[in-house]
Scaffold this motif. Structure first.
Motif, PDB file in Angstrom:
ATOM      1  N   THR A   1      16.100  33.496  59.511  1.00 43.81           N
ATOM      2  CA  THR A   1      16.246  34.828  60.092  1.00 43.81           C
ATOM      3  C   THR A   1      15.181  35.733  59.486  1.00 43.81           C
ATOM      4  N   GLY A   2      14.548  36.540  60.315  1.00 42.39           N
ATOM      5  CA  GLY A   2      13.529  37.423  59.771  1.00 42.39           C
ATOM      6  C   GLY A   2      12.984  38.372  60.811  1.00 42.39           C
ATOM      7  N   HIS A   3      11.861  38.978  60.434  1.00 44.54           N
ATOM      8  CA  HIS A   3      11.162  39.902  61.319  1.00 44.54           C
ATOM      9  C   HIS A   3       9.674  39.584  61.227  1.00 44.54           C
ATOM     10  N   PRO A   4       9.140  38.820  62.178  1.00 44.29           N
ATOM     11  CA  PRO A   4       7.752  38.364  62.087  1.00 44.29           C
ATOM     12  C   PRO A   4       6.718  39.491  62.064  1.00 44.29           C
ATOM     13  N   GLY A   5       6.963  40.574  62.829  1.00 44.52           N
ATOM     14  CA  GLY A   5       5.945  41.625  62.943  1.00 44.52           C
ATOM     15  C   GLY A   5       6.024  42.667  61.859  1.00 44.52           C
ATOM     16  N   SER A   6       5.872  42.253  60.608  1.00 41.90           N
ATOM     17  CA  SER A   6       6.022  43.192  59.496  1.00 41.90           C
ATOM     18  C   SER A   6       4.866  44.181  59.387  1.00 41.90           C
ATOM     19  N   ARG A   7       3.671  43.788  59.823  1.00 40.92           N
ATOM     20  CA  ARG A   7       2.451  44.611  59.614  1.00 40.92           C
ATOM     21  C   ARG A   7       2.290  44.963  58.141  1.00 40.92           C
ATOM     22  N   THR A   8       2.876  44.155  57.299  1.00 41.79           N
ATOM     23  CA  THR A   8       2.908  44.386  55.853  1.00 41.79           C
ATOM     24  C   THR A   8       2.837  43.035  55.153  1.00 41.79           C
ATOM     25  N   THR A   9       2.115  42.973  54.051  1.00 44.09           N
ATOM     26  CA  THR A   9       1.941  41.710  53.334  1.00 44.09           C
ATOM     27  C   THR A   9       3.106  41.453  52.390  1.00 44.09           C
ATOM     28  N   SER A  10       3.651  40.238  52.492  1.00 45.18           N
ATOM     29  CA  SER A  10       4.658  39.747  51.548  1.00 45.18           C
ATOM     30  C   SER A  10       4.025  38.655  50.695  1.00 45.18           C
ATOM     31  N   TYR A  11       4.711  38.275  49.589  1.00 43.51           N
ATOM     32  CA  TYR A  11       4.104  37.365  48.617  1.00 43.51           C
ATOM     33  C   TYR A  11       5.108  36.286  48.206  1.00 43.51           C
ATOM     34  N   ILE A  12       4.681  35.025  48.291  1.00 40.76           N
ATOM     35  CA  ILE A  12       5.524  33.895  47.912  1.00 40.76           C
ATOM     36  C   ILE A  12       4.978  33.263  46.633  1.00 40.76           C
ATOM     37  N   GLN A  13       5.822  33.246  45.599  1.00 40.00           N
ATOM     38  CA  GLN A  13       5.448  32.726  44.282  1.00 40.00           C
ATOM     39  C   GLN A  13       6.279  31.483  43.973  1.00 40.00           C
TER      40      GLN A  13
ATOM     41  N   GLY B   1      -1.252  46.533  66.797  1.00 47.07           N
ATOM     42  CA  GLY B   1      -2.425  47.386  66.924  1.00 47.07           C
ATOM     43  C   GLY B   1      -2.559  48.374  65.790  1.00 47.07           C
ATOM     44  N   SER B   2      -1.493  48.525  64.985  1.00 42.08           N
ATOM     45  CA  SER B   2      -1.580  49.389  63.805  1.00 42.08           C
ATOM     46  C   SER B   2      -2.273  48.642  62.677  1.00 42.08           C
ATOM     47  N   THR B   3      -2.477  49.324  61.556  1.00 41.04           N
ATOM     48  CA  THR B   3      -3.237  48.766  60.438  1.00 41.04           C
ATOM     49  C   THR B   3      -2.295  48.128  59.423  1.00 41.04           C
ATOM     50  N   THR B   4      -2.542  46.860  59.089  1.00 36.94           N
ATOM     51  CA  THR B   4      -1.699  46.167  58.116  1.00 36.94           C
ATOM     52  C   THR B   4      -1.658  46.928  56.800  1.00 36.94           C
ATOM     53  N   ASN B   5      -0.452  47.140  56.297  1.00 35.89           N
ATOM     54  CA  ASN B   5      -0.166  47.812  55.016  1.00 35.89           C
ATOM     55  C   ASN B   5      -0.459  49.315  55.025  1.00 35.89           C
ATOM     56  N   ALA B   6      -0.805  49.882  56.176  1.00 37.78           N
ATOM     57  CA  ALA B   6      -1.082  51.319  56.235  1.00 37.78           C
ATOM     58  C   ALA B   6       0.125  52.123  56.700  1.00 37.78           C
ATOM     59  N   ASN B   7       1.150  51.448  57.210  1.00 32.61           N
ATOM     60  CA  ASN B   7       2.347  52.128  57.708  1.00 32.61           C
ATOM     61  C   ASN B   7       1.981  53.264  58.665  1.00 32.61           C
ATOM     62  N   ASN B   8       1.202  52.914  59.692  1.00 30.67           N
ATOM     63  CA  ASN B   8       0.797  53.913  60.673  1.00 30.67           C
ATOM     64  C   ASN B   8       1.284  53.576  62.088  1.00 30.67           C
TER      65      ASN B   8
ATOM     66  N   HIS C   1      -1.320  47.629  74.114  1.00 32.95           N
ATOM     67  CA  HIS C   1      -0.895  48.173  72.822  1.00 32.95           C
ATOM     68  C   HIS C   1      -1.830  49.299  72.390  1.00 32.95           C
ATOM     69  N   LEU C   2      -1.308  50.150  71.550  1.00 37.30           N
ATOM     70  CA  LEU C   2      -2.070  51.330  71.158  1.00 37.30           C
ATOM     71  C   LEU C   2      -2.841  51.107  69.858  1.00 37.30           C
ATOM     72  N   SER C   3      -3.847  51.914  69.667  1.00 36.07           N
ATOM     73  CA  SER C   3      -4.624  51.931  68.435  1.00 36.07           C
ATOM     74  C   SER C   3      -3.927  52.829  67.428  1.00 36.07           C
ATOM     75  N   PRO C   4      -4.381  52.844  66.161  1.00 33.90           N
ATOM     76  CA  PRO C   4      -3.799  53.796  65.211  1.00 33.90           C
ATOM     77  C   PRO C   4      -3.857  55.237  65.716  1.00 33.90           C
ATOM     78  N   ALA C   5      -4.940  55.596  66.397  1.00 31.59           N
ATOM     79  CA  ALA C   5      -5.027  56.948  66.961  1.00 31.59           C
ATOM     80  C   ALA C   5      -3.970  57.143  68.044  1.00 31.59           C
ATOM     81  N   GLY C   6      -3.704  56.088  68.815  1.00 30.30           N
ATOM     82  CA  GLY C   6      -2.676  56.166  69.846  1.00 30.30           C
ATOM     83  C   GLY C   6      -1.293  56.329  69.262  1.00 30.30           C
ATOM     84  N   TYR C   7      -1.007  55.625  68.162  1.00 28.08           N
ATOM     85  CA  TYR C   7       0.296  55.755  67.517  1.00 28.08           C
ATOM     86  C   TYR C   7       0.468  57.135  66.884  1.00 28.08           C
ATOM     87  N   ALA C   8      -0.622  57.701  66.386  1.00 22.58           N
ATOM     88  CA  ALA C   8      -0.568  59.069  65.870  1.00 22.58           C
ATOM     89  C   ALA C   8      -0.286  60.052  66.999  1.00 22.58           C
TER      90      ALA C   8
END
Length: 484
Positions: free
Chosen positions: A236-248, A296-303, A464-471
């Motif tokens: 179970t998960g959410h594939p479209g995180s647009r955020t980096t996770s880390y497996i150790q 279309g947003s920027t990974t790890n930018a939360n935009n 899909h929108l660009s970061p400017a579009g999401y703003a």
């Protein structure tokens, strides 16, 4: 005569029991310093006016309730509601037990409630989005999430809704993120589940952590680190995180950094974070597809547009107490097909069961239109929207309808699809069914070619929108809608 004797016996028994309930640190003659006063002065609770509040006063209050006369006794009105009743009796008891520190006492305190500050809509993880080597079993996963509102007491939710076997978690830690896989020293805290650090999540279930004291600020990034035992083959998960996770590899649950960890842009198992707030705080659910999920947003930018809206709300004092919960799923459909559970099937979980929700933005339907071969898809979407509105209104949730944005030039471009989009948007704008309309189509379309996105707002695939579009989407939403 027998009734009088029975009353006397009942009074003696009650008085004896009260004396037994009073802890050793309280004596019959001693009263808290903040209520001691001169004899004959008005002191709430000093029913015999001897300068002390003690078991004798409790007995007099009880006697007053048993033999109520016509005269109102202000000294016994411990909550100042102009009536001496069972509430005053309860307040006196709590005072003598040390649970109320001062009289008079108004038991009406600001109520507290749980409000979601972050969510990720859960689905069965597709094979292409499964964790990379070394995998999750017996290893550590650190996931970074960007919250909406802050608080000092939190609880976290973990889901195994689509797993075929249990998820075994050895430990979960929470800390402030300092970027990448690093956490801020001194902020790391272990979560517990019914007092234990370990928890097993049965297949098809979600668990909620115990309350944890944690200083969380608005719009902060926090790291949720899970040390797994065994995990199911279906995650179970959410594939479209647009955020980096880390497996150790192995147990790294409290490491300050994970320089050798394997990065992956997906979330797994974690499904939500709530904060304990006062009753003025409320939440917005953004129900949508990949445009809400942030493709279309920027990974790890939360935009994503929901992130941008959250920032706008924080900047306005009248809406700074409103959270935004992003319940977008990439490729999602409203009533049939698509990726993940349809919006209709997940509405109960992703909207109605979220904590503290007052507002809902419905911005979904383009994937239903894109997969259809008939304009009748518009009727199906409209019927689904009506169902959303009815269900949300039954729980006092206001529903705002967002128009579907242009997709001319994309894979969905066709005359039938455009006709369906226009039909749906016309209904959203004119039907009066929604509590308000958010015209996102009008905000981002090319005025010279309204079937297409304005180029600056286009991510490049014309859907899909660009970061400017999401703003721009966030700017187009009237935040006064969230002061109702």
């Amino acid at each position: 005569m027998l009734k009088i004797i029975n009353r006397i016996i009942l009074f003696i028994i009650s008085f004896t029991l009260i004396l037994m309930l009073i802890p050793d640190k309280y004596t019959i003659s001693a009263a808290p310093a903040d209520t001691q006063t001169a004899v004959n002065a008005l002191v709430y609770g000093d029913c015999n006016n001897d300068g002390n509040i003690d078991a004798l006063d409790f007995a007099l209050l009880k006697q007053e309730l048993m033999n109520k006369g016509d005269k109102y006794n202000k000294i016994m009105d411990l909550n100042q509601d102009n009536e001496v009743d069972a509430i005053d009796y309860s307040i006196m008891k709590q005072y003598l037990l040390g649970k109320v520190s001062k009289l008079p006492y108004n038991p009406t305190q600001p109520t507290t409630k749980w409000v979601g500050t972050w969510t990720a809509a859960q689905q069965l993880t597709e094979p292409a989005n499964m964790p990379p080597s070394p995998g999750l079993a017996n290893n550590t996963l650190r996931q970074i999430v960007h919250v909406s509102i802050g608080g000092n007491q939190l609880r976290l939710k973990f889901s195994n809704q689509y797993g075929s076997t249990p998820v075994n978690i050895n430990s979960v830690h929470l800390a402030l993120s300092t970027g990448g896989s690093s956490i801020q020293s001194g902020t790391d805290k272990a979560l517990t589940f019914e007092g234990k650090e370990t928890v097993t999540i049965p297949a098809g279930k979600t668990v909620i952590s115990d309350v944890v004291n944690f200083s969380l600020h608005n719009l902060e990034n926090i790291a949720v680190t899970i040390y797994f035992g065994s995990v199911p083959s279906a995650l179970t998960g959410h594939p479209g995180s647009r955020t980096t996770s880390y497996i150790q590899t192995g147990n790294g649950v409290n490491k300050l950094s994970m320089p050798s960890a394997q990065p992956t842009e997906h979330w797994y198992i974690i499904s939500g974070i709530d904060v304990l707030t006062d009753n003025s705080f409320q939440g917005i659910v953004a129900l949508g597809d990949s445009i809400t999920d942030g493709r279309g947003s920027t990974t790890n930018a939360n935009n994503r547009w929901a992130d941008n809206l959250s920032r706008r709300l924080r900047e306005n004092s009248a809406t700074s107490n409103i959270s935004v919960l992003n319940q977008g799923i990439g490729g999602n459909a409203v009533f049939s097909g698509g990726l993940g559970p349809t919006a209709l099937s997940r509405f109960q979980r992703d909207v109605l069961e979220q904590s503290g929700v007052r507002f809902l933005i419905v911005f979904e339907g383009v994937n239903d239109i894109g997969a259809s071969s008939s304009v009748s898809v518009a009727t199906n979407l409209i019927n689904a929207y009506k169902e959303f509105i009815t269900k949300a209104h039954s729980q006092n949730i206001l529903v705002y309808g967002a128009t579907i944005t242009p997709f001319g030039g994309s894979q969905y471009d066709s005359s039938i699809h455009e006709q369906a989009r226009e039909t749906v948007n016309n209904w959203i704008r004119t039907s009066g069914q929604f509590d308000a309309v958010i015209d996102l189509d009008g905000a981002v379309k090319n005025p010279n070619n309204p079937t297409r996105l304005l180029s600056i707002y286009d991510s490049g695939d014309h859907l899909h929108l660009s970061p400017a579009g999401y703003a721009r989407i966030a700017e187009a939403i009237d935040i006064n809608l969230f002061t109702r």
